[in-house]
Design a protein around this motif. Structure first.
Motif, mmCIF file in Angstrom:
data_model
loop_
_atom_site.group_PDB
_atom_site.id
_atom_site.type_symbol
_atom_site.label_atom_id
_atom_site.label_comp_id
_atom_site.label_asym_id
_atom_site.label_seq_id
_atom_site.Cartn_x
_atom_site.Cartn_y
_atom_site.Cartn_z
ATOM 1 N N UNK A 8 0.041 22.006 -17.519
ATOM 2 C CA UNK A 8 -1.411 22.174 -17.353
ATOM 3 C C UNK A 8 -2.003 20.972 -16.645
ATOM 4 N N UNK A 9 -1.525 19.773 -16.974
ATOM 5 C CA UNK A 9 -2.025 18.573 -16.301
ATOM 6 C C UNK A 9 -1.667 18.574 -14.815
ATOM 7 N N UNK A 10 -0.444 18.943 -14.497
ATOM 8 C CA UNK A 10 -0.010 18.989 -13.096
ATOM 9 C C UNK A 10 -0.815 20.028 -12.325
ATOM 10 N N UNK A 11 -1.022 21.187 -12.919
ATOM 11 C CA UNK A 11 -1.820 22.231 -12.261
ATOM 12 C C UNK A 11 -3.254 21.750 -12.060
ATOM 13 N N UNK A 12 -3.803 21.090 -13.064
ATOM 14 C CA UNK A 12 -5.169 20.563 -12.955
ATOM 15 C C UNK A 12 -5.273 19.523 -11.847
ATOM 16 N N UNK A 13 -4.297 18.652 -11.758
ATOM 17 C CA UNK A 13 -4.280 17.636 -10.700
ATOM 18 C C UNK A 13 -4.153 18.306 -9.337
ATOM 19 N N UNK A 14 -3.307 19.305 -9.252
ATOM 20 C CA UNK A 14 -3.134 20.046 -8.005
ATOM 21 C C UNK A 14 -4.451 20.703 -7.582
ATOM 22 N N UNK A 15 -5.096 21.390 -8.508
ATOM 23 C CA UNK A 15 -6.352 22.068 -8.202
ATOM 24 C C UNK A 15 -7.439 21.062 -7.805
ATOM 25 N N UNK A 16 -7.484 19.935 -8.508
ATOM 26 C CA UNK A 16 -8.481 18.908 -8.197
ATOM 27 C C UNK A 16 -8.257 18.320 -6.809
ATOM 28 N N UNK A 17 -7.023 17.985 -6.478
ATOM 29 C CA UNK A 17 -6.742 17.391 -5.166
ATOM 30 C C UNK A 17 -7.025 18.384 -4.040
ATOM 31 N N UNK A 18 -6.740 19.652 -4.276
ATOM 32 C CA UNK A 18 -7.057 20.688 -3.290
ATOM 33 C C UNK A 18 -8.567 20.822 -3.142
ATOM 34 N N UNK A 19 -9.267 20.804 -4.257
ATOM 35 C CA UNK A 19 -10.727 20.906 -4.234
ATOM 36 C C UNK A 19 -11.360 19.743 -3.472
ATOM 37 N N UNK A 20 -10.852 18.538 -3.668
ATOM 38 C CA UNK A 20 -11.387 17.366 -2.957
ATOM 39 C C UNK A 20 -11.210 17.547 -1.448
ATOM 40 N N UNK A 21 -10.029 17.966 -1.031
ATOM 41 C CA UNK A 21 -9.791 18.182 0.406
ATOM 42 C C UNK A 21 -10.718 19.245 0.972
#
Length: 146
Positions: free
Chosen positions: A5-18
């Motif tokens: 869940x943490x990895x998915x959250x980090x992935x979603x956050x980094x994609x959202x920032x871009x």
């Protein structure tokens, strides 16, 4: 499970920032084009254009960037098992490469049509790639903290 869940959250956050930083490139491209036609662009039009693009263009770009980042970050994970480079650099470069590939394919696969307006100008193309790098860099930086 919690790690996933943490990895998915980090992935979603980094994609959202871009995506958050990439969307205004398209807005600016359209507003620049309108200004070349001697159309006055006021502050209200500027803000409305940004909000419109964030609300309407972001979801699609998020999906496209997400697919590109997913492939690029999986390849980066495999690559990091073979080489001993700084994770932030590898993921940053893979994010930049993913966005560059998306920009290229969005034109090549759609009959040479520039559907991502920010891709029409070299500076916009460069900024998209820079924001892809930032997304990958953020992903690796936050990944190191868990």
């Amino acid at each position: 499970m919690a790690m996933t869940i943490k990895v998915i959250s980090i992935f979603l956050f980094s994609t959202l920032v871009s995506v958050f930083f990439s969307v205004p490139i398209t807005s600016m491209s359209y507003l620049y084009w309108l200004s070349t036609l001697n159309i006055t662009i006021g502050f209200e039009v500027f803000i409305n254009s940004l909000l419109h693009d964030w609300l309407n263009f972001s979801p699609l770009l998020f999906i496209v960037y997400g697919i590109g980042f997913l492939i690029a970050f999986i390849v980066s994970k495999l690559l990091l098992t073979l080489i001993d480079w700084k994770k932030e650099l590898v993921y940053g470069l893979s994010g930049a490469f993913a966005v560059a590939t998306i920009l290229y394919l969005s034109v090549a696969l759609l009959f040479e049509t520039q559907v991502i307006a920010g891709n029409r100008y070299t500076l916009g193309w460069v900024f998209h790639i820079v924001f892809g790098f930032i997304g990958g860099y953020i992903f690796a930086s936050l990944l190191k903290k868990i």
